[in-house]
Design a protein around this motif. Structure first.
Motif, PDB file in Angstrom:
ATOM      1  N   GLU A 313       0.827  -1.211   0.000  1.00  0.00           N
ATOM      2  CA  GLU A 313       0.000   0.000   0.000  1.00  0.00           C
ATOM      3  C   GLU A 313       0.858   1.257   0.000  1.00  0.00           C
ATOM      4  O   GLU A 313       0.580   2.226  -0.730  1.00  0.00           O
ATOM      5  CB  GLU A 313      -0.934  -0.003   1.212  1.00  0.00           C
ATOM      6  N   HIS A 316       2.497   1.732  -3.365  1.00  0.00           N
ATOM      7  CA  HIS A 316       1.486   2.151  -4.340  1.00  0.00           C
ATOM      8  C   HIS A 316       1.191   3.640  -4.179  1.00  0.00           C
ATOM      9  O   HIS A 316       1.090   4.379  -5.164  1.00  0.00           O
ATOM     10  CB  HIS A 316       0.217   1.330  -4.142  1.00  0.00           C
ATOM     11  N   GLU A 317       1.059   4.085  -2.933  1.00  0.00           N
ATOM     12  CA  GLU A 317       0.782   5.496  -2.680  1.00  0.00           C
ATOM     13  C   GLU A 317       1.936   6.379  -3.126  1.00  0.00           C
ATOM     14  O   GLU A 317       1.738   7.509  -3.583  1.00  0.00           O
ATOM     15  CB  GLU A 317       0.500   5.718  -1.194  1.00  0.00           C
ATOM     16  N   GLY A 319       3.825   5.703  -5.624  1.00  0.00           N
ATOM     17  CA  GLY A 319       4.016   5.558  -7.054  1.00  0.00           C
ATOM     18  C   GLY A 319       5.185   4.677  -7.430  1.00  0.00           C
ATOM     19  O   GLY A 319       5.720   4.773  -8.544  1.00  0.00           O
ATOM     20  N   ASP A 325       1.977  -5.830  -8.090  1.00  0.00           N
ATOM     21  CA  ASP A 325       1.095  -4.926  -8.829  1.00  0.00           C
ATOM     22  C   ASP A 325       0.197  -5.662  -9.814  1.00  0.00           C
ATOM     23  O   ASP A 325      -0.875  -5.168 -10.154  1.00  0.00           O
ATOM     24  CB  ASP A 325       1.931  -3.866  -9.572  1.00  0.00           C
ATOM     25  N   ARG A 388     -11.255   2.171  -3.368  1.00  0.00           N
ATOM     26  CA  ARG A 388     -11.576   1.853  -4.760  1.00  0.00           C
ATOM     27  C   ARG A 388     -12.955   2.406  -5.137  1.00  0.00           C
ATOM     28  O   ARG A 388     -13.148   2.956  -6.223  1.00  0.00           O
ATOM     29  CB  ARG A 388     -11.555   0.333  -4.989  1.00  0.00           C
ATOM     30  N   ARG A 391     -12.716   6.157  -5.658  1.00  0.00           N
ATOM     31  CA  ARG A 391     -12.033   6.498  -6.913  1.00  0.00           C
ATOM     32  C   ARG A 391     -12.943   6.304  -8.121  1.00  0.00           C
ATOM     33  O   ARG A 391     -12.846   7.010  -9.117  1.00  0.00           O
ATOM     34  CB  ARG A 391     -10.771   5.642  -7.099  1.00  0.00           C
ATOM     35  N   THR A 405      -5.966  12.844  -5.033  1.00  0.00           N
ATOM     36  CA  THR A 405      -5.700  11.649  -5.837  1.00  0.00           C
ATOM     37  C   THR A 405      -4.700  10.741  -5.140  1.00  0.00           C
ATOM     38  O   THR A 405      -4.887   9.520  -5.061  1.00  0.00           O
ATOM     39  CB  THR A 405      -5.157  12.046  -7.227  1.00  0.00           C
ATOM     40  N   ASN A 406      -3.614  11.338  -4.625  1.00  0.00           N
ATOM     41  CA  ASN A 406      -2.589  10.551  -3.921  1.00  0.00           C
ATOM     42  C   ASN A 406      -3.149   9.909  -2.659  1.00  0.00           C
ATOM     43  O   ASN A 406      -2.811   8.775  -2.316  1.00  0.00           O
ATOM     44  CB  ASN A 406      -1.389  11.432  -3.567  1.00  0.00           C
ATOM     45  N   ARG A 409      -5.001   6.735  -3.388  1.00  0.00           N
ATOM     46  CA  ARG A 409      -4.297   5.632  -4.034  1.00  0.00           C
ATOM     47  C   ARG A 409      -4.282   4.413  -3.123  1.00  0.00           C
ATOM     48  O   ARG A 409      -3.973   4.513  -1.947  1.00  0.00           O
ATOM     49  CB  ARG A 409      -2.851   6.039  -4.340  1.00  0.00           C
ATOM     50  N   ASP A 412      -5.033  -2.100  -6.423  1.00  0.00           N
ATOM     51  CA  ASP A 412      -6.287  -2.499  -7.058  1.00  0.00           C
ATOM     52  C   ASP A 412      -6.731  -3.900  -6.650  1.00  0.00           C
ATOM     53  O   ASP A 412      -7.841  -4.313  -6.967  1.00  0.00           O
ATOM     54  CB  ASP A 412      -6.141  -2.440  -8.586  1.00  0.00           C
TER      55      ASP A 412
END
Length: 482
Positions: A313, A316-317, A319, A325, A388, A391, A405-406, A409, A412
């Motif tokens: 997590e 992912h946050e 980037g 993934d 999710r 988003r 947005t960040n 995150r 998925d």
């Protein structure tokens, strides 16, 4: 021959026997002079290629609990093996073949390691070789046998090494992690506890890189012995520490958490675990690491799973790509053989005895942590799911704020937390029976069979398991009657 001569010969024979045994040496894990991140028994090597092609990551977490745990976890393997599912395209396969990782603690580590070694062959042998054997009685018998006293008096060679010898004879046949590394089954992660710090010690090459040692040369029996070395009852299992001698550098992803004054969030618990692992590398002050039962630090084998999800997590946050993934679903079967036998202590004015109090005092925090670990997995699943939904919502579609947005995150992957524990049994009489089974390495054959049968019933009745089948468009094919 006179009685005097006979006694003399017996004394000489005993001295010779003990003297010969006294030369026994503790098994030593081999050192390495340089690490190779692309080889060895580690998740990245074993799973990277598969994950590129697989949508599902399936994990089994086997708890501690002696033969009770070994039998219950074996019942899970049996159920998954005999349960055939048909996918949405008509493709068939059994559920066990989909498993990627098995974590094992204490009693659960025996089932995990043995399956990793033998695969399907285990189903014809495990019952007689281990589950329905008085393993505990054999360890006690050897402890009191004069033929082992010399070894037991050797430095570093305690009751757990004696137990490891037995485990090799009856189950592992001298196999090492090198044998697992050459196999094609799921990654097996057995864990113990560093008694000096209370930290979790996982038998993976990643951890052995830190102590500059080759896991391939370590016998499975010693890993099982360390994972089940109940403090006081059994001696610690000692590993040599060569940390700092193999030119190891931190992996790039780990530097984000270890060397960063402002590490990605949320990963506080995982960062604490990473720091504890890195502390193993201090071979100057800690040339030896003494390991005891893995249940002391994590009795459900979930800490590694939770740490991995936290790190996933956080990456992912931030980037940053990760090996997970590509996974659309992360399926975790939490196989918890925790028993809760009732007591009648509060019916008497006389307080429970010292031994009862000590056992309860030691077990209560372990049981509480086990509960929290399972609930934390469920909370993580709910948190990711909520992010999710936000988003994908119409309200978020108009968002132009990068900070928002960040903040939203999240990986998925959908998490399925399948709780396989006694408490999920619908049959109260069966629940009461299983709760009475002690944490020992010997159980009646009937108890072993009922534990195995219960595991399958619990999974099949699990709403989370049924949700998984529905989401992947699969259905269970009924097992033909024998």
């Amino acid at each position: 021959m006179t009685n005097k001569n006979t006694r003399g010969l017996l004394v000489l024979a005993t001295v010779a026997l003990l003297g010969g045994c006294a030369t026994a040496t503790r098994p030593v894990n081999p050192p390495i002079t340089e690490i190779s991140p692309n080889t060895g028994y580690r998740f990245e090597v074993r799973q990277a290629q598969q994950l590129n092609a697989k949508e599902n990551l399936v994990i089994l977490a086997f708890s501690g609990g002696g033969t009770r745990a070994a039998a219950f976890s074996f019942g899970v393997l049996e159920f998954l093996r005999r349960t055939e599912v048909i996918g949405p395209k008509g493709n068939k396969g059994n559920l066990l073949d989909a498993v990627d990782v098995i974590t094992g603690v204490s009693g659960g580590s025996f089932t995990a390691l043995a399956y990793g070694l033998y695969g399907d062959k285990l189903f014809a042998e495990y019952e007689q070789r281990f589950l329905k054997r008085d393993v505990q009685g054999e360890i006690v018998s050897r402890s009191f046998s004069p033929s082992y006293w010399g070894k037991l008096n050797t430095t570093g060679w305690g009751r757990s090494e004696l137990a490891a010898e037995l485990y090799d004879e009856i189950l592992f046949n001298g196999a090492t992690f090198g044998d697992l590394n050459r196999g094609k089954g799921p990654l097996i992660l057995a864990s113990a506890t560093d008694i000096s710090t209370g930290s979790r010690f996982v038998f993976s090459q990643g951890v052995f890189d830190i102590i500059c040692s080759d896991l391939n040369g370590v016998r499975l029996s010693r890993a099982a012995s360390a994972s089940s070395a109940v403090p006081v009852v059994l001696s610690p299992v000692t590993m040599n520490n060569y940390g700092g001698t193999c030119k190891r550098t931190l992996p790039a992803w780990e530097k984000l958490f270890i060397d960063n004054p402002d590490p990605p969030r949320p990963a506080a618990r995982a960062i604490r675990s990473l720091h504890a692992q890195e502390a193993f590398g201090d071979s100057v002050n800690r040339p030896y690491i003494h390991l005891v039962d893995g249940g002391v630090s994590d009795n459900v084998g979930m800490r590694a799973v939770l740490d991995a999800l936290e790190i996933l997590e956080a990456l992912h946050e931030a980037g940053v790509p990760s090996p997970l993934d590509g996974a659309r679903r992360i399926v975790v079967f939490v196989v918890n053989s925790l028993s809760s036998p009732p007591t009648n202590w509060d019916k008497s004015e006389v307080a429970p005895g010292t031994v009862d109090i000590l056992l309860k005092s030691a077990g209560t925090p372990i049981d509480a942590f086990s509960f929290e670990a399972v609930e934390l997995l469920k909370d993580t699943a709910a948190h990711w799911n909520t992010l999710r939904h936000i988003r994908k919502s119409a309200a978020f579609a108009a968002n132009k704020d990068p900070a928002v947005t960040n903040a939203l995150r999240a990986p998925d992957a959908e998490i399925y937390a399948i709780d396989v524990s006694f408490a999920a049994l619908k049959d109260k009489a069966e629940l009461d029976y299983l709760n009475l089974q002690p944490t020992t390495f010997v159980l009646p054959p009937e108890a072993v069979d009922r534990l195995r049968a219960a595991a399958g019933k619990i999974i099949l009745d699990s709403p989370e398991f049924q949700r998984l089948l529905k989401d992947v468009g699969a259905r269970v094919v009924p097992t033909p009657a024998p």
